[in-house]
Design a protein around this motif. Structure first.
Motif, PDB file in Angstrom:
ATOM      1  N   THR B  61      19.456 -46.032 -31.505  1.00  0.00           N
ATOM      2  CA  THR B  61      19.498 -46.822 -30.407  1.00  0.00           C
ATOM      3  C   THR B  61      19.143 -47.438 -29.406  1.00  0.00           C
ATOM      4  OG1 THR B  61      21.759 -46.189 -32.007  1.00  0.00           O
ATOM      5  CG2 THR B  61      22.001 -47.356 -29.217  1.00  0.00           C
ATOM      6  N   LEU B  62      18.381 -45.856 -29.387  1.00  0.00           N
ATOM      7  CA  LEU B  62      17.529 -45.873 -27.664  1.00  0.00           C
ATOM      8  C   LEU B  62      16.498 -47.154 -27.800  1.00  0.00           C
ATOM      9  CD1 LEU B  62      17.502 -45.246 -24.631  1.00  0.00           C
ATOM     10  CD2 LEU B  62      16.159 -43.208 -25.452  1.00  0.00           C
ATOM     11  N   LEU B  63      15.631 -47.159 -28.873  1.00  0.00           N
ATOM     12  CA  LEU B  63      14.391 -47.412 -29.258  1.00  0.00           C
ATOM     13  C   LEU B  63      15.476 -48.684 -29.190  1.00  0.00           C
ATOM     14  CD1 LEU B  63      12.528 -45.602 -31.813  1.00  0.00           C
ATOM     15  CD2 LEU B  63      12.177 -45.291 -29.260  1.00  0.00           C
ATOM     16  N   ARG B  64      16.198 -49.181 -30.240  1.00  0.00           N
ATOM     17  CA  ARG B  64      16.304 -50.891 -30.567  1.00  0.00           C
ATOM     18  C   ARG B  64      17.246 -51.121 -29.151  1.00  0.00           C
ATOM     19  NH1 ARG B  64      17.026 -51.627 -36.036  1.00  0.00           N
ATOM     20  NH2 ARG B  64      18.205 -52.834 -35.742  1.00  0.00           N
ATOM     21  N   SER B  65      17.374 -50.188 -28.021  1.00  0.00           N
ATOM     22  CA  SER B  65      17.985 -51.135 -26.918  1.00  0.00           C
ATOM     23  C   SER B  65      16.556 -51.592 -26.255  1.00  0.00           C
ATOM     24  CB  SER B  65      18.623 -50.052 -25.792  1.00  0.00           C
ATOM     25  OG  SER B  65      19.910 -49.781 -26.705  1.00  0.00           O
ATOM     26  N   LEU B  66      15.558 -50.615 -26.426  1.00  0.00           N
ATOM     27  CA  LEU B  66      13.944 -51.360 -25.229  1.00  0.00           C
ATOM     28  C   LEU B  66      13.138 -52.963 -26.055  1.00  0.00           C
ATOM     29  CD1 LEU B  66      11.974 -47.535 -25.789  1.00  0.00           C
ATOM     30  CD2 LEU B  66      13.399 -48.595 -23.732  1.00  0.00           C
ATOM     31  N   ASN B  67      14.081 -52.878 -26.398  1.00  0.00           N
ATOM     32  CA  ASN B  67      13.453 -54.576 -27.362  1.00  0.00           C
ATOM     33  C   ASN B  67      14.656 -55.004 -27.548  1.00  0.00           C
ATOM     34  OD1 ASN B  67      13.814 -53.340 -29.837  1.00  0.00           O
ATOM     35  ND2 ASN B  67      12.253 -54.298 -31.051  1.00  0.00           N
ATOM     36  N   ARG B  68      15.512 -54.698 -27.141  1.00  0.00           N
ATOM     37  CA  ARG B  68      17.272 -55.615 -27.150  1.00  0.00           C
ATOM     38  C   ARG B  68      16.519 -56.168 -28.841  1.00  0.00           C
ATOM     39  NH1 ARG B  68      17.968 -59.881 -22.737  1.00  0.00           N
ATOM     40  NH2 ARG B  68      19.535 -60.180 -24.281  1.00  0.00           N
ATOM     41  N   LEU B  69      16.596 -55.426 -29.395  1.00  0.00           N
ATOM     42  CA  LEU B  69      16.941 -55.243 -31.322  1.00  0.00           C
ATOM     43  C   LEU B  69      18.463 -55.130 -31.354  1.00  0.00           C
ATOM     44  CD1 LEU B  69      14.848 -56.938 -33.392  1.00  0.00           C
ATOM     45  CD2 LEU B  69      14.788 -54.858 -33.778  1.00  0.00           C
ATOM     46  N   ASN B  70      19.252 -54.339 -31.028  1.00  0.00           N
ATOM     47  CA  ASN B  70      20.721 -54.020 -31.001  1.00  0.00           C
ATOM     48  C   ASN B  70      21.375 -55.192 -30.742  1.00  0.00           C
ATOM     49  OD1 ASN B  70      20.950 -51.560 -30.988  1.00  0.00           O
ATOM     50  ND2 ASN B  70      20.339 -50.963 -29.192  1.00  0.00           N
ATOM     51  N   ASP B  71      20.956 -56.167 -29.884  1.00  0.00           N
ATOM     52  CA  ASP B  71      21.550 -57.129 -30.030  1.00  0.00           C
ATOM     53  C   ASP B  71      21.704 -58.188 -30.788  1.00  0.00           C
ATOM     54  OD1 ASP B  71      20.827 -57.138 -26.757  1.00  0.00           O
ATOM     55  OD2 ASP B  71      19.538 -58.899 -26.583  1.00  0.00           O
ATOM     56  N   LEU B  72      21.524 -57.805 -32.292  1.00  0.00           N
ATOM     57  CA  LEU B  72      21.652 -58.674 -33.552  1.00  0.00           C
ATOM     58  C   LEU B  72      23.023 -58.518 -34.290  1.00  0.00           C
ATOM     59  CD1 LEU B  72      17.867 -58.040 -35.129  1.00  0.00           C
ATOM     60  CD2 LEU B  72      19.072 -60.409 -33.632  1.00  0.00           C
ATOM     61  N   ASN B  73      23.720 -56.830 -33.436  1.00  0.00           N
ATOM     62  CA  ASN B  73      24.663 -56.502 -33.858  1.00  0.00           C
ATOM     63  C   ASN B  73      25.736 -56.538 -33.079  1.00  0.00           C
ATOM     64  OD1 ASN B  73      26.804 -55.203 -34.521  1.00  0.00           O
ATOM     65  ND2 ASN B  73      25.991 -53.429 -35.330  1.00  0.00           N
ATOM     66  N   ALA B  74      26.544 -57.778 -32.912  1.00  0.00           N
ATOM     67  CA  ALA B  74      27.573 -58.085 -32.747  1.00  0.00           C
ATOM     68  C   ALA B  74      28.672 -56.897 -31.666  1.00  0.00           C
ATOM     69  CB  ALA B  74      28.430 -59.028 -32.864  1.00  0.00           C
TER      70      ALA B  74
END
Lengths: 278, 267
Positions: B61-74
């Motif tokens: 989750t931390l990694l995917r926060s660094l490039n905002r890929l978590n944004d894809l999860n609503a």
């Protein structure tokens, strides 16, 4: 008495094989029957001339043109709307009330008998919008009719593209739209094309909905606002009114061969496409 | 658990410089489930930071926060901030596609797109607006060299990427990211499904790249963290337990839990 597993295995193999063979046999029988009665009457002049004496003599050229116009226009209208709806449902919205309503609506639309669409098309396009019995009214009616098929098949095709492809694409700096067009649709296109080809087939073979919307004029349609008679409707009229069974079977043969050709071309396109990208 | 004084000093020569990435009091959750709590962590220019920790400790989750890929999860929501060169990546002025080009990501499972090897790499370049065929070719080659893959596949660039072996696919995924010349390379357990030889090649690539990129490497393999990083951060249950120079974390961890994890007592 119990049957041993080895025997149930044998019995089921035979039963399933028989049933599958029946399906293929029925199909081949119908095809053979139609072509046997029709093909001898399909001549070059039959394909290229206009009908005379209500279709007893002459050919079916205006019907071929009419069918192509109605089916082509219908798919040109329904295709983009259907694919766009599928993209919206799969990529641009979360599952919720709205998506459920759209899907339920599409499914209901798919279950309505085509004569009802014809009636609606007659009342709305022909009368209310004043299009008259015309290629346009028929095409719009068919577009509504095949829309659910296109939406559902496109949706399935898009859903079959792994989510991870989108993740990768966005991770490489693509916007949602770039991802949809360059990754998702590219991978989903064989499925989408299949749905559209099926829809073309349905448009070409539709009769009831067109009787009330496109009309049954024998002359050549020169614009989208002219009335026209499609091949399927021509077959129906020739048979029903006993004008010429020979020409009816010949028309049916042309219809079947056209649908066969469309399917073959679609498969060829799909295989070519898949071979290029995978 | 994550008091600021646990932050170790940056590597020699980096003092006084702005950190490449500064994570400030960052928390993240998906719906009701809290995944990260109050993370403070810095990644310096040209350093390799390993993140270790047991499953569901929030590393990915931390990694995917660094490039905002978590944004894809609503259902994703966050607090705190992440600064890239001092700019808040969750701020309004941040262009997300640009951010994702600057922070390139390699996933745990190799995911080649269903195209040729060449197109897999050219895709990101074309998205970045690079049109010239020759420039694309040059960058395809250099990125494949950087990912230690070029010699194996240089004659088969038009071959479907799906036909490569797992280890080759993962190096292709790395090349795909390197072609965009990112500033930070984040890798999420990149060797989890790979054989030792492929793993060695990826580590070799990382070692050769260390002068040019900041690398954040999430790994389940503590030995890999020890081999391939300058500093190591230990995560547990969504919190940062400690971070320090890799040698120090592995030989003299400040926290009991860290030592227990490293020596294999849990996790």
């Amino acid at each position: 008495m119990r049957i041993s597993p080895a025997n149930t295995q044998r019995i089921m193999v035979v039963a399933l094989w028989t049933l599958a063979a029946m399906t293929v046999f029925t199909l081949l029988f119908i095809l053979g029957y139609v072509l046997y009665h029709g093909l001898p009457h399909v001549t070059w002049s039959f394909l290229t001339e206009s009908p005379r004496r209500m279709g007893k003599e002459g050919g079916i050229f205006p019907m071929i043109v009419g069918t192509a116009m109605v089916a082509g226009l219908a798919v040109l209208i329904a295709g983009p709307i259907g694919v766009a709806t599928a993209i919206y449902l799969t990529e641009y919205t979360r599952e919720g009330k709205i998506t459920a309503i759209i899907r339920f609506g599409a499914d209901c639309l798919a279950g309505i008998p085509s004569i009802i669409f014809g009636l609606f098309g007659f009342v709305f396009f022909v009368i209310t919008l004043g299009m008259g019995l015309s290629v346009m009214a028929g095409a719009l009616t068919l577009a509504i009719m095949v829309l659910p098929t296109i939406i559902r098949t496109s949706e399935e095709a898009i859903r079959a593209v792994p989510r991870s492809f989108s993740d990768v694409s966005m991770g490489l700096g693509a916007t949602r739209w770039q991802t949809v067009t360059r990754v998702v649709l590219r991978s989903a296109s064989p499925g989408i094309v299949t749905g559209i080809v099926l829809s073309i087939g349905r448009c070409i073979s539709e009769t009831a909905a067109l009787m009330l919307t496109a009309g049954s004029a024998l002359r050549m349609p020169h614009s989208a606002l002219d009335s026209c008679r499609t091949l399927a409707l021509h077959f129906y009229t020739l048979m029903r009114e006993g004008i010429s069974p020979a020409h009816a079977w010949a028309t049916a043969s042309v219809l079947i061969v056209v649908i066969l050709l469309i399917n073959l071309v679609a498969y060829w396109l799909m295989r070519r496409f898949v071979a290029r990208t995978v | 658990m994550s008091e600021p004084q646990l932050q170790s000093d940056p590597p020699a020569g980096q003092q006084g410089l702005l950190p490449k990435i500064a994570i400030r009091n960052f928390s993240a959750r998906f719906g009701q489930s809290q995944v990260l709590t109050g993370i403070n962590l810095e990644v310096h220019a040209c350093e390799r930071l390993a993140i270790i920790g047991p499953a569901s400790s929030g590393k990915t989750t931390l990694l995917r926060s660094l490039n905002r890929l978590n944004d894809l999860n609503a259902t994703f929501a966050h607090d705190g901030e992440i600064l890239l060169d001092g700019q808040d990546i969750y701020g309004d002025s941040m262009d997300v596609p640009t951010l994702r080009r600057r922070v390139g990501m390699v996933y745990a499972v190799p995911i080649p797109l269903p195209w040729s090897i060449y197109d897999n790499i050219a895709y990101g370049l074309r998205l970045a607006g690079i049109k010239g065929r020759s420039e694309i070719s040059v960058r395809v080659e250099s990125s494949l060299r950087n990912a230690v893959l070029w010699d194996e596949i240089k004659d088969r660039l038009r071959m479907p990427a799906m036909n490569l072996s797992g280890g080759q696919q993962q190096r292709l995924c790395m090349a795909r990211v390197l072609a965009l010349e990112p500033e930070v390379l984040v890798l999420d357990e990149p060797c989890s499904g790979l054989d030792p030889i492929s793993t060695a090649k990826i580590e070799q690539a990382l070692a050769e790249l260390k002068d040019r990129y900041s690398v954040v490497l999430v790994t389940n393999n503590t030995k890999q963290a020890a081999r391939a990083s300058d500093r190591t951060a230990f995560f547990l249950m969504g919190e940062l337990v400690e971070v320090g120079l890799t040698g120090q974390v592995f030989t003299a961890p400040r926290h009991e839990r860290t030592g227990q994890y490293i020596t294999g007592h849990f996790g």
